[in-house]
Design a protein around this motif. Structure first.
Motif, PDB file in Angstrom:
ATOM      1  N   GLU A 108       0.834  -1.201   0.000  1.00 19.04           N
ATOM      2  CA  GLU A 108       0.000   0.000   0.000  1.00 19.04           C
ATOM      3  C   GLU A 108       0.870   1.254   0.000  1.00 19.04           C
ATOM      4  N   PHE A 109       1.991   1.212   0.723  1.00 22.02           N
ATOM      5  CA  PHE A 109       2.876   2.377   0.735  1.00 22.02           C
ATOM      6  C   PHE A 109       3.531   2.579  -0.630  1.00 22.02           C
ATOM      7  N   TYR A 110       3.899   1.498  -1.284  1.00 21.49           N
ATOM      8  CA  TYR A 110       4.498   1.594  -2.625  1.00 21.49           C
ATOM      9  C   TYR A 110       3.549   2.289  -3.589  1.00 21.49           C
ATOM     10  N   LEU A 111       2.276   1.885  -3.599  1.00 22.64           N
ATOM     11  CA  LEU A 111       1.302   2.507  -4.492  1.00 22.64           C
ATOM     12  C   LEU A 111       1.069   3.970  -4.116  1.00 22.64           C
ATOM     13  N   HIS A 112       1.056   4.251  -2.827  1.00 21.46           N
ATOM     14  CA  HIS A 112       0.897   5.647  -2.378  1.00 21.46           C
ATOM     15  C   HIS A 112       2.090   6.487  -2.830  1.00 21.46           C
ATOM     16  N   LEU A 113       3.294   5.942  -2.711  1.00 19.26           N
ATOM     17  CA  LEU A 113       4.498   6.678  -3.096  1.00 19.26           C
ATOM     18  C   LEU A 113       4.502   6.977  -4.587  1.00 19.26           C
ATOM     19  N   VAL A 114       4.116   5.997  -5.400  1.00 20.66           N
ATOM     20  CA  VAL A 114       4.057   6.213  -6.846  1.00 20.66           C
ATOM     21  C   VAL A 114       3.087   7.352  -7.166  1.00 20.66           C
ATOM     22  N   THR A 115       1.952   7.386  -6.481  1.00 21.53           N
ATOM     23  CA  THR A 115       0.967   8.454  -6.693  1.00 21.53           C
ATOM     24  C   THR A 115       1.556   9.811  -6.322  1.00 21.53           C
ATOM     25  N   VAL A 116       2.262   9.874  -5.206  1.00 24.04           N
ATOM     26  CA  VAL A 116       2.859  11.133  -4.755  1.00 24.04           C
ATOM     27  C   VAL A 116       3.933  11.598  -5.744  1.00 24.04           C
ATOM     28  N   ILE A 117       4.765  10.659  -6.207  1.00 22.47           N
ATOM     29  CA  ILE A 117       5.820  11.018  -7.165  1.00 22.47           C
ATOM     30  C   ILE A 117       5.216  11.596  -8.436  1.00 22.47           C
ATOM     31  N   GLU A 118       4.189  10.936  -8.967  1.00 24.88           N
ATOM     32  CA  GLU A 118       3.579  11.399 -10.212  1.00 24.88           C
ATOM     33  C   GLU A 118       2.866  12.737 -10.016  1.00 24.88           C
ATOM     34  N   ARG A 119       2.292  12.954  -8.846  1.00 19.27           N
ATOM     35  CA  ARG A 119       1.631  14.238  -8.579  1.00 19.27           C
ATOM     36  C   ARG A 119       2.649  15.371  -8.589  1.00 19.27           C
ATOM     37  N   HIS A 120       3.795  15.156  -7.970  1.00 17.31           N
ATOM     38  CA  HIS A 120       4.831  16.187  -7.963  1.00 17.31           C
ATOM     39  C   HIS A 120       5.468  16.346  -9.345  1.00 17.31           C
ATOM     40  N   GLN A 121       5.517  15.243 -10.088  1.00 17.37           N
ATOM     41  CA  GLN A 121       6.070  15.321 -11.436  1.00 17.37           C
ATOM     42  C   GLN A 121       5.197  16.201 -12.327  1.00 17.37           C
ATOM     43  N   ARG A 122       3.888  16.039 -12.209  1.00 12.85           N
ATOM     44  CA  ARG A 122       2.962  16.860 -13.003  1.00 12.85           C
ATOM     45  C   ARG A 122       3.013  18.322 -12.567  1.00 12.85           C
ATOM     46  N   ALA A 123       3.118  18.548 -11.258  1.00 13.78           N
ATOM     47  CA  ALA A 123       3.150  19.916 -10.752  1.00 13.78           C
ATOM     48  C   ALA A 123       4.402  20.661 -11.198  1.00 13.78           C
ATOM     49  N   SER A 124       5.523  19.945 -11.274  1.00 17.04           N
ATOM     50  CA  SER A 124       6.778  20.579 -11.682  1.00 17.04           C
ATOM     51  C   SER A 124       6.924  20.669 -13.191  1.00 17.04           C
ATOM     52  N   LYS A 125       6.039  19.957 -13.930  1.00 16.11           N
ATOM     53  CA  LYS A 125       6.080  19.926 -15.387  1.00 16.11           C
ATOM     54  C   LYS A 125       7.454  19.505 -15.906  1.00 16.11           C
ATOM     55  N   GLY A 126       8.055  18.537 -15.195  1.00 15.09           N
ATOM     56  CA  GLY A 126       9.361  18.037 -15.594  1.00 15.09           C
ATOM     57  C   GLY A 126       9.272  17.136 -16.806  1.00 15.09           C
TER      58      GLY A 126
END
Length: 372
Positions: free
Chosen positions: A173-191
């Motif tokens: 569950e933590f792995y899936l949560h972490l992936v979601t957090v990473i992708e959210r920050h990736q979209r916000a930074s527009k990297g």
């Protein structure tokens, strides 16, 4: 699942005061911890009683347990063996540290880079000096103390009811949560690019109507493959059955079961993988070909493969008394494995697809690194 925001008020109508209630049943995580203690699985993982050689240097840094944080430590240790994650957060760390950041302690990107440097640089994985070894006040001076990811845990669990707490949690569950957090920050930074893509793949599901013979294909993207553990595939079934009889006799006499005497079922990993493509019969399936309900057969294959396949072994089952039980098994994962036979072929010549129409009702089943 439906959430009731006014649950306390509704229960009060029936005379139930939520504030006075106490938890009596264990969560799945608590059941797993309790089972680990009983069956000695922790001792097996830790290789208790064996002399282990200490290693130091880049990539050999441990992480301290912050109190029920082993789930976080194990996931992060695995992810930072993947080149895409190392390049993103370790090789790029200096650039991130030098950028203008208002509050680095609360910045997810900074904390990921900080953790990467701690784990991969080797700065915190050095053999004890002679002075430290002679100092009797330092406990286990020869061993590395490891790094304590307090800030990272606070940032990644911020706002989450479970991962923001100090309670034991599930690594999957933590792995899936972490992936979601990473992708959210990736979209916000527009990297540019997404390093999580190396973990993603698609599963192909094929459903065939038993009456018309027509089929329907669908795909779903995920970053985790959940596999059951087929107990019938045990290679030492005779020994396991004999041990279960002996264990029952010991329990009747109220004698202690020694961890070293336990005989665990040995399940080939290939048997777990084979269960992925095994046909599943779907009852009460609504077929758009006949506009009626009938049975259908569902099979699942890989539509695409990831660069790195994360796998969860579903070691929980429901007993005859409907109480969740953890399977005490050993799954042998080979060093090399071919997944070619699990690749889907898509629509085959001569197949007729089910017509589009009303919602096609499909009963789904239970929803290389292995989690268990």
């Amino acid at each position: 699942m439906v959430e009731d925001p006014n649950l306390a008020e509704h229960l009060a109508h029936f005379g139930i005061n939520v504030a006075l209630l106490t938890k009596t049943d264990q969560t799945m995580t608590e059941l797993e911890i309790d089972m680990n203690m009983k069956i000695g699985e922790w001792s097996v993982i830790q290789e208790s009683g064996k002399e282990l050689e200490l290693v130091f240097g880049p990539g050999y840094t441990g992480m301290r347990n912050l109190g029920n944080s082993c789930y976080l430590n194990s996931v992060m240790q695995v992810l930072f063996t993947i080149p895409e994650f190392c390049n993103r957060y370790y090789s790029n760390a200096d650039t991130v540290f030098q950028s203008v950041i208002t509050n680095p302690a609360e910045d997810f990107e900074v904390q990921m880079c900080k953790l990467a440097v701690g784990l991969l640089s080797g700065q915190y994985s050095k053999a004890a000096t002679a002075d430290q070894t002679d100092n009797k006040e330092i406990k286990n001076a020869k061993e590395q103390p490891g790094i304590a990811p307090y800030m990272f845990k606070g940032v990644v669990g911020r706002g989450h009811p479970e991962f923001g707490s100090s309670r034991q949690q599930d690594a999957q569950e933590f792995y899936l949560h972490l992936v979601t957090v990473i992708e959210r920050h990736q979209r916000a930074s527009k990297g540019a690019g997404n390093h999580v893509d190396c973990l993603k793949f698609q599963l192909e599901e094929r459903v065939q109507c038993s009456k018309s013979g027509q089929v329907k294909y669908s795909t779903q993207e995920t970053c985790l493959l959940t596999l059951p553990v087929p107990m019938t595939a045990a290679t030492n079934k005779v020994e396991v059955d004999a041990w279960n009889i002996k264990k029952h006799q010991l329990e009747e006499k109220k004698e202690r079961v020694k961890a070293d005497d336990i005989v665990r079922a040995k399940i080939p990993f290939t048997a777990c993988l084979s269960s992925l493509t095994s046909p599943v019969v779907i009852d009460d399936f609504f077929s758009t070909a006949i506009n009626d309900k009938c049975s259908a057969t569902k099979t699942t294959h890989f539509a695409t493969f990831p660069d790195y396949l994360m796998i969860q072994l579903n070691k929980f089952t429901i007993g005859s008394d409907w109480v969740p039980q953890k399977l005490d098994v050993l799954v042998d994962v080979p060093q090399q494995l071919s997944l070619d036979d699990l690749k889907g072929k898509g629509s085959l010549p001569g197949e007729i697809e089910l017509p589009e129409g009303g919602a096609t009702q499909v009963a789904t089943g239970n929803s290389l690194f292995v989690m268990s």
